[in-house]
Design a protein around this motif. Structure first.
Motif, PDB file in Angstrom:
ATOM      1  N   LEU A  13      -3.907   5.703  -4.205  1.00 11.18           N
ATOM      2  CA  LEU A  13      -2.616   5.480  -3.580  1.00 11.18           C
ATOM      3  C   LEU A  13      -2.487   6.265  -2.273  1.00 11.18           C
ATOM      4  O   LEU A  13      -2.009   5.745  -1.260  1.00 11.18           O
ATOM      5  N   LYS A  31      -0.355  -2.010   5.760  1.00  9.42           N
ATOM      6  CA  LYS A  31       0.928  -1.801   5.098  1.00  9.42           C
ATOM      7  C   LYS A  31       1.277  -2.908   4.110  1.00  9.42           C
ATOM      8  O   LYS A  31       2.064  -2.694   3.190  1.00  9.42           O
ATOM      9  N   SER A  65       0.796  -1.211   0.000  1.00 12.02           N
ATOM     10  CA  SER A  65       0.000   0.000   0.000  1.00 12.02           C
ATOM     11  C   SER A  65       0.832   1.265   0.000  1.00 12.02           C
ATOM     12  O   SER A  65       0.383   2.303  -0.455  1.00 12.02           O
ATOM     13  N   SER A  66       2.031   1.231   0.531  1.00 15.83           N
ATOM     14  CA  SER A  66       2.816   2.450   0.611  1.00 15.83           C
ATOM     15  C   SER A  66       3.906   2.547  -0.441  1.00 15.83           C
ATOM     16  O   SER A  66       4.591   3.560  -0.525  1.00 15.83           O
ATOM     17  N   SER A  87       1.700  12.933  -1.464  1.00 15.18           N
ATOM     18  CA  SER A  87       0.513  12.325  -2.045  1.00 15.18           C
ATOM     19  C   SER A  87      -0.762  12.679  -1.294  1.00 15.18           C
ATOM     20  O   SER A  87      -1.859  12.549  -1.827  1.00 15.18           O
ATOM     21  N   SER A  88      -0.628  13.133  -0.041  1.00 17.33           N
ATOM     22  CA  SER A  88      -1.828  13.484   0.721  1.00 17.33           C
ATOM     23  C   SER A  88      -2.604  14.618   0.071  1.00 17.33           C
ATOM     24  O   SER A  88      -3.801  14.782   0.327  1.00 17.33           O
ATOM     25  N   ALA A 109       3.357   5.488  -3.127  1.00 20.30           N
ATOM     26  CA  ALA A 109       2.904   6.786  -2.654  1.00 20.30           C
ATOM     27  C   ALA A 109       4.090   7.725  -2.461  1.00 20.30           C
ATOM     28  O   ALA A 109       5.131   7.345  -1.958  1.00 20.30           O
ATOM     29  N   GLN A 135      -2.278   4.702   1.473  1.00 19.14           N
ATOM     30  CA  GLN A 135      -1.140   5.029   2.323  1.00 19.14           C
ATOM     31  C   GLN A 135      -1.618   5.517   3.686  1.00 19.14           C
ATOM     32  O   GLN A 135      -1.036   5.173   4.718  1.00 19.14           O
ATOM     33  N   LYS A 136      -2.685   6.290   3.696  1.00 15.19           N
ATOM     34  CA  LYS A 136      -3.187   6.870   4.940  1.00 15.19           C
ATOM     35  C   LYS A 136      -4.004   5.879   5.770  1.00 15.19           C
ATOM     36  O   LYS A 136      -3.879   5.821   6.997  1.00 15.19           O
TER      37      LYS A 136
END
Length: 428
Positions: free
Chosen positions: A320, A329, A41-42, A49-50, A45, A324-325
């Protein structure tokens, strides 16, 4: 359950979904499928990316329960569908105001992929009186759909593995596997690569016959291709004979429709000196399958219903960032995960302003015969005409992918459909 969403909870829809930007295209159910984006998942990113998440708009009303049955025990599992759906739900609750200001609560149950197991899960969820059901990745869905029908529950999204959910009047599906992906790949092979002679290796079981004979060979023959079909026993350990049979006569293409034996079949084809173009199904491109096949998978073509997560589209960046958030993981960001995330995003985009979330109102919002943006995928139209023999499937478009240097790339950044060449009644 009728959930009343009053007008004061109806904010303006702020979802910026690309109108034309699976998965899960499977010849039969698979353990993992892959896009070129990443397997964690990370992994893809970026630090900023947020920004793709947008401005927070938290849901503060009373919760809305949405059910989900997903296969997570047994020899074949798809936990990444639920994991991605859960991350998407957290995202819409924090950034999109949930549904009309109400936070969504996902009530999930892990099935073993059998109809009885899925029926038991559906019964447990039905007791919770959900507003509607989020479709899952579940090979046992026919059992669950019996419960949904009795409970008058609408089913939104998911992966239509079987004809039951593909034709359920109480369901809307945003992508197709088994049919549309293989039809698109078979059409691409003829129209773009000039294939005239093909060999199709398929697993000799119910799903393998449906896909290998009923879809792949079906679509190729409809375009005038000479097709040789080679069955492979589900428990086969030696693939040399099928590889030799497939390459005999020097076909232009060998199509591998054996999800549990991809690596072995591809290696066997290489060992007998295959010179034909390679085509296959999504499971053949999972990280474990590609690692096991090594350079025997080089050049393999296949179709998927989603844009790659490294495509740079707004939808890809958003998923993505959200994974990530909010995601685990180690979640695999494959086409199965994309289907889970996309289903939630489509659900929120279309149902955000619906005041009463009963089955009729939910289905009417999708089944209006109009074109709607489809997160990470081609626009959907729920008119019962997008995929022959699959009236609840609202989108038959795919993108062609290819294995290059042990990675998956997008071959042609155009949405294509091969359903025009598919006739459900034509077999073998």
């Amino acid at each position: 359950m009728h959930v009343k969403v009053t007008s004061k909870w109806a904010p303006a829809l702020a979802v910026a979904v690309a109108a034309s930007v699976f998965a899960a295209g499977c010849g039969s159910s698979s353990s993992k499928s892959s896009d070129s984006s990443s397997s964690k998942s990370s992994a893809s990113a970026t630090p900023d990316s947020s920004a793709a998440l947008g401005t927070q708009k938290k849901a503060t009303g009373s919760p809305i329960t949405v059910g989900l049955v997903n296969i997570e025990s047994g020899p074949v599992t798809f936990p990444e569908y639920r994991q991605a759906a859960e991350a998407a739900v957290k995202y819409i609750n924090d950034y999109k105001g949930g549904l009309g200001g109400h936070p969504v609560q996902l009530q999930s149950c892990a099935s073993d992929g059998t109809p009885p197991g899925s029926a038991r899960c559906a019964g447990q969820i039905a007791d919770k009186k959900p507003a509607f059901i989020l479709g899952g990745a579940d090979t046992g869905a026919p059992g669950a759909f019996q419960v949904w029908k009795r409970a008058n529950q609408a089913v939104v999204g998911g992966i239509p593995f079987t004809p039951v959910e593909s034709n359920a009047p109480n369901a809307v599906e945003f992508m197709s596997v088994s049919v549309a992906d293989n039809a698109a790949a078979s059409t691409y092979a003829v129209e773009k690569l000039g294939v005239k002679k093909a060999a199709v290796i398929y697993t000799d079981d119910t799903q393998g016959k449906f896909t290998g004979l009923g879809v792949i060979a079906n679509v190729l023959k409809a375009q005038g291709v000479t097709v040789k079909t080679i069955p492979l026993a589900p428990n086969a350990a030696d693939f040399s004979s099928v590889a030799a049979s497939a390459t005999e006569g020097q076909p232009d293409m060998v199509y591998v429709n054996s999800p549990n034996a991809c690596a072995g079949v591809l290696k066997a084809l290489k060992s007998v000196g295959n010179q034909a173009k390679l085509f296959g199904i999504d499971p053949c491109t999972s990280p474990p399958a590609l690692k096991a096949a090594g350079d025997a998978a080089e050049g393999l073509y296949f179709a998927q219903p989603f844009d790659s997560l490294d495509s740079g589209t707004p939808d890809a960046k958003l998923m993505l960032a959200a994974m990530q958030k909010y995601g685990a993981k180690d979640v695999a960001l494959d086409s199965i995960a994309q289907a889970g995330f996309s289903s939630v995003m489509n659900m929120q985009a279309e149902l955000n302003g619906v005041k009463t979330l009963d089955a009729n109102s939910v289905l009417a919002k999708f089944k209006d015969g109009k074109s709607h943006p489809n997160f990470l995928a081609h626009d959907f139209v729920c008119d019962g005409k997008q995929v022959p023999g699959a009236t609840s499937v609202c989108n038959g478009y795919q993108k062609m992918k290819q294995v290059k240097g042990a990675k998956v790339i997008t071959v042609d950044n155009q949405w294509i459909s091969g359903t025009k060449n598919y006739t459900p009644a034509r077999q073998g």
